[in-house]
Design a protein around this motif. Structure first.
Motif, mmCIF file in Angstrom:
data_model
loop_
_atom_site.group_PDB
_atom_site.id
_atom_site.type_symbol
_atom_site.label_atom_id
_atom_site.label_comp_id
_atom_site.label_asym_id
_atom_site.label_seq_id
_atom_site.Cartn_x
_atom_site.Cartn_y
_atom_site.Cartn_z
ATOM 1 N N LYS A 22 0.781 -1.352 0.004
ATOM 2 C CA LYS A 22 -0.014 -0.027 0.135
ATOM 3 C C LYS A 22 0.766 1.117 0.002
ATOM 4 C CE LYS A 22 -2.319 -0.641 3.910
ATOM 5 N NZ LYS A 22 -1.875 -1.953 4.263
ATOM 6 N N GLU A 23 2.070 1.039 0.591
ATOM 7 C CA GLU A 23 3.104 2.238 0.740
ATOM 8 C C GLU A 23 3.311 2.795 -0.927
ATOM 9 O OE1 GLU A 23 3.696 -0.500 4.037
ATOM 10 O OE2 GLU A 23 3.567 -0.653 1.909
ATOM 11 N N SER A 24 3.212 2.056 -1.906
ATOM 12 C CA SER A 24 3.455 2.449 -3.231
ATOM 13 C C SER A 24 2.419 3.586 -3.509
ATOM 14 C CB SER A 24 3.469 1.370 -4.196
ATOM 15 O OG SER A 24 4.220 0.513 -3.864
ATOM 16 N N VAL A 25 1.050 3.397 -3.362
ATOM 17 C CA VAL A 25 0.122 4.045 -3.615
ATOM 18 C C VAL A 25 0.040 5.372 -2.610
ATOM 19 C CG1 VAL A 25 -2.386 4.273 -3.980
ATOM 20 C CG2 VAL A 25 -1.269 1.991 -4.358
ATOM 21 N N ASN A 59 1.066 9.097 -9.777
ATOM 22 C CA ASN A 59 2.198 8.889 -10.558
ATOM 23 C C ASN A 59 1.947 7.220 -11.226
ATOM 24 O OD1 ASN A 59 4.450 8.580 -12.422
ATOM 25 N ND2 ASN A 59 5.817 7.466 -10.843
ATOM 26 N N LEU A 60 1.437 6.243 -9.992
ATOM 27 C CA LEU A 60 1.062 5.042 -10.580
ATOM 28 C C LEU A 60 -0.166 5.077 -11.479
ATOM 29 C CD1 LEU A 60 1.714 3.069 -7.175
ATOM 30 C CD2 LEU A 60 3.169 3.142 -9.138
ATOM 31 N N LYS A 61 -1.196 5.817 -11.097
ATOM 32 C CA LYS A 61 -2.507 5.698 -11.845
ATOM 33 C C LYS A 61 -1.950 6.214 -13.345
ATOM 34 C CE LYS A 61 -5.907 4.786 -10.804
ATOM 35 N NZ LYS A 61 -6.573 3.284 -11.000
ATOM 36 N N LYS A 62 -1.168 7.228 -13.309
ATOM 37 C CA LYS A 62 -0.885 7.822 -14.777
ATOM 38 C C LYS A 62 0.038 6.532 -15.399
ATOM 39 C CE LYS A 62 -0.228 12.954 -13.810
ATOM 40 N NZ LYS A 62 0.637 13.849 -13.634
ATOM 41 N N LEU A 63 0.706 5.946 -14.845
ATOM 42 C CA LEU A 63 1.559 4.727 -15.518
ATOM 43 C C LEU A 63 0.674 3.796 -15.961
ATOM 44 C CD1 LEU A 63 4.647 4.745 -13.431
ATOM 45 C CD2 LEU A 63 4.633 5.547 -15.601
ATOM 46 N N GLU A 64 -0.525 3.352 -14.882
ATOM 47 C CA GLU A 64 -1.125 2.445 -15.306
ATOM 48 C C GLU A 64 -2.119 2.774 -16.695
ATOM 49 O OE1 GLU A 64 -5.029 0.156 -13.255
ATOM 50 O OE2 GLU A 64 -4.756 2.482 -12.791
ATOM 51 N N LYS A 65 -2.469 4.102 -16.980
ATOM 52 C CA LYS A 65 -3.262 4.381 -18.075
ATOM 53 C C LYS A 65 -2.463 4.627 -19.339
ATOM 54 C CE LYS A 65 -6.280 8.419 -19.171
ATOM 55 N NZ LYS A 65 -6.840 9.694 -18.867
ATOM 56 N N ALA A 117 -7.598 4.172 -1.061
ATOM 57 C CA ALA A 117 -8.646 3.994 -1.717
ATOM 58 C C ALA A 117 -8.946 5.392 -2.687
ATOM 59 C CB ALA A 117 -9.804 3.728 -0.989
ATOM 60 N N HIS A 118 -8.632 6.603 -2.105
ATOM 61 C CA HIS A 118 -8.762 7.801 -2.811
ATOM 62 C C HIS A 118 -7.889 8.005 -4.211
ATOM 63 C CE1 HIS A 118 -7.787 12.138 -3.786
ATOM 64 N NE2 HIS A 118 -6.629 12.009 -3.729
ATOM 65 N N TYR A 119 -6.902 7.229 -4.198
ATOM 66 C CA TYR A 119 -6.156 7.242 -5.507
ATOM 67 C C TYR A 119 -6.702 6.140 -6.289
ATOM 68 C CZ TYR A 119 -2.078 10.324 -4.094
ATOM 69 O OH TYR A 119 -1.348 11.362 -3.917
ATOM 70 N N LEU A 120 -6.665 4.968 -5.844
ATOM 71 C CA LEU A 120 -7.063 3.602 -6.771
ATOM 72 C C LEU A 120 -8.488 3.887 -7.273
ATOM 73 C CD1 LEU A 120 -5.950 0.719 -4.430
ATOM 74 C CD2 LEU A 120 -4.669 1.540 -6.535
ATOM 75 N N PHE A 121 -9.477 4.373 -6.685
ATOM 76 C CA PHE A 121 -10.863 4.674 -7.182
ATOM 77 C C PHE A 121 -11.343 5.965 -7.572
ATOM 78 C CE2 PHE A 121 -10.296 0.617 -4.446
ATOM 79 C CZ PHE A 121 -10.703 -0.138 -5.519
ATOM 80 N N SER A 122 -10.206 6.806 -7.542
ATOM 81 C CA SER A 122 -10.529 8.328 -7.872
ATOM 82 C C SER A 122 -11.503 8.942 -7.032
ATOM 83 C CB SER A 122 -10.919 8.417 -9.422
ATOM 84 O OG SER A 122 -9.909 7.998 -10.122
ATOM 85 N N ALA A 123 -11.450 8.557 -5.816
ATOM 86 C CA ALA A 123 -12.592 8.986 -4.762
ATOM 87 C C ALA A 123 -12.371 10.109 -3.830
ATOM 88 C CB ALA A 123 -13.009 7.789 -3.883
ATOM 89 N N PRO A 124 -13.143 11.196 -3.712
ATOM 90 C CA PRO A 124 -12.704 12.042 -2.876
ATOM 91 C C PRO A 124 -12.631 12.011 -1.546
ATOM 92 C CG PRO A 124 -14.346 12.945 -4.368
ATOM 93 C CD PRO A 124 -14.298 11.302 -4.672
ATOM 94 N N LEU A 125 -11.760 12.395 -0.607
ATOM 95 C CA LEU A 125 -11.592 12.024 0.711
ATOM 96 C C LEU A 125 -12.675 12.193 1.423
ATOM 97 C CD1 LEU A 125 -7.908 13.223 1.441
ATOM 98 C CD2 LEU A 125 -8.652 10.914 1.519
ATOM 99 N N LYS A 126 -13.655 13.328 1.147
ATOM 100 C CA LYS A 126 -14.864 13.447 1.811
ATOM 101 C C LYS A 126 -15.937 12.611 1.672
ATOM 102 C CE LYS A 126 -17.032 16.034 -2.047
ATOM 103 N NZ LYS A 126 -17.523 17.480 -2.300
ATOM 104 N N ASN A 127 -15.812 11.880 0.468
ATOM 105 C CA ASN A 127 -16.554 10.366 0.306
ATOM 106 C C ASN A 127 -16.175 9.158 0.956
ATOM 107 O OD1 ASN A 127 -16.902 12.419 -2.216
ATOM 108 N ND2 ASN A 127 -18.982 11.825 -1.544
#
Length: 351
Positions: free
Chosen positions: A111-114, A120-126, A219-229
């Motif tokens: 999880k530390e990677s994320v 950056n990881l999500k950009k590389l995935e895309k 979860a914020h990064y992996l699923f593009s979820a705002p922290l408020k949600n």
């Protein structure tokens, strides 16, 4: 991939908790998976025993403390389909980046990677998706979120359809304690997790609830979820792993299964095999060990609120993340956990 339809898996950190459990899962499905390669940090004896048991040639194993470059050669090997990143701590970040750049499927238990480099990881995935790059979370909570979203034909957070994503925490061995009591706990107490069998670092992060703060960022990064949600609550039995409140159509779903990482690992790998080789057959993918709960059934489970006053880690992590200081915060906590594990400091000094 060969005619026998086996997925070739490279396991980084094979001698640790997740690595050894991944091997156990794969050995139960030898018709579907092949252990391509194994790496560890320093446990050479166990690594060699694993290589012998799973028939991995010496050229495909690596002790990273002796040969760092070899890991990246193995990741780039054209025969590798999936890289399981089970490396502990910040050391897992560079191999995660290399895996996505190589266009591989990254089964990520690190999880530390994320947390440290999620954007950056999500950009590389895309960027490398066409080559096959994809992140599959091996954390129980994020695996559960993904399965719940998939149940509604979704892959990521959508504000029009989702109002809240909630992950659960066990509360660790010190649930219900007050600060005064935490001054007396020992290392043995802190390592005695009520539900999960994990490595020492993640077990201490669980005892302090640090891990739950990191998982919210993940979860914020992996699923593009705002922290408020995003939110976290306590399920002492660690049976429910995630809850999602949908608003269109209005319903609440949760995922439940025994607190066993082999269920998460097995579900992830078997579903992947199904999607690659069996999707066009009459066979349907189903996992009887995993239950999707809906509505009133969820309320039958007992949940508790987190005591943020006694365990301030989650709020501290969110605060540091929002001010752009999460990397320094993480490194500082990583060092203090190591000091606690070696007996230099007391548990309450981690909080």
């Amino acid at each position: 991939m060969e005619k026998l339809h086996k997925i070739k898996v490279l396991i980084l950190g094979s001698t640790g908790s997740i690595g050894t459990q991944t091997l156990e899962v794969m050995s139960g499905h030898a018709d579907k998976f092949q252990v391509f390669g194994l790496t560890c940090n320093s446990n050479k004896k166990l690594l060699q025993a694993q290589a012998k048991k799973y028939k991995v040639p010496g050229s495909k194993i690596c002790v990273s403390s002796e040969n760092q470059k070899k890991i990246y050669e193995l990741i780039k090997d054209e025969n590798v389909d999936v890289v399981v990143n089970a490396i502990s701590g910040a050391d897992g970040l560079k191999p995660a980046i290399a895996t996505l750049k190589a266009g591989k499927i990254l089964a990520l238990a690190n999880k530390e990677s994320v947390v440290l480099d999620g954007t950056n990881l999500k950009k590389l995935e895309k960027k490398h998706a066409r080559k096959g790059a994809k992140i599959l979370p091996l954390d129980s909570e994020h695996h559960a979120i993904l399965r719940l979203l998939e149940a509604e034909n979704m892959q990521a957070f959508d504000s029009k359809r989702v109002s809240k994503i909630i992950i659960t925490a066990s509360g660790g061995p010190f649930f219900g304690y007050v600060k005064k009591q935490l001054k007396k706990v020992t290392l043995k107490d802190a390592l005695n997790h009520p539900n999960w069998n994990m490595g020492p670092k993640i077990t201490i992060e669980s005892a302090t609830l640090l891990n739950k703060g990191y998982e919210l960022i993940e979860a914020h990064y992996l699923f593009s979820a705002p922290l408020k949600n995003l939110d976290a609550i306590i399920d002492r039995k660690s049976f429910v792993h995630a809850i999602i409140k949908f608003k269109n159509p209005r319903k609440t779903l949760a995922i439940a299964y025994k607190p066993d990482m082999k269920i998460v690992i097995g579900d992830t790998l078997l579903k992947l095999h199904y999607e690659i080789y069996e999707k066009n057959t009459s066979k349907k993918f189903a996992n009887k060990k995993i239950k999707i709960l809906e509505g009133e059934v969820i309320s039958k489970y007992k949940f508790d609120q987190i005591d943020h006053k006694t365990f301030p880690a989650i709020k501290n992590i969110i605060k540091e993340f929002k001010t752009g200081r999460i990397y320094d915060f993480y490194k500082r906590k990583e060092e203090t956990i190591e000091r606690f594990l070696t007996g230099e400091i007391a548990f309450h000094e981690l909080l």
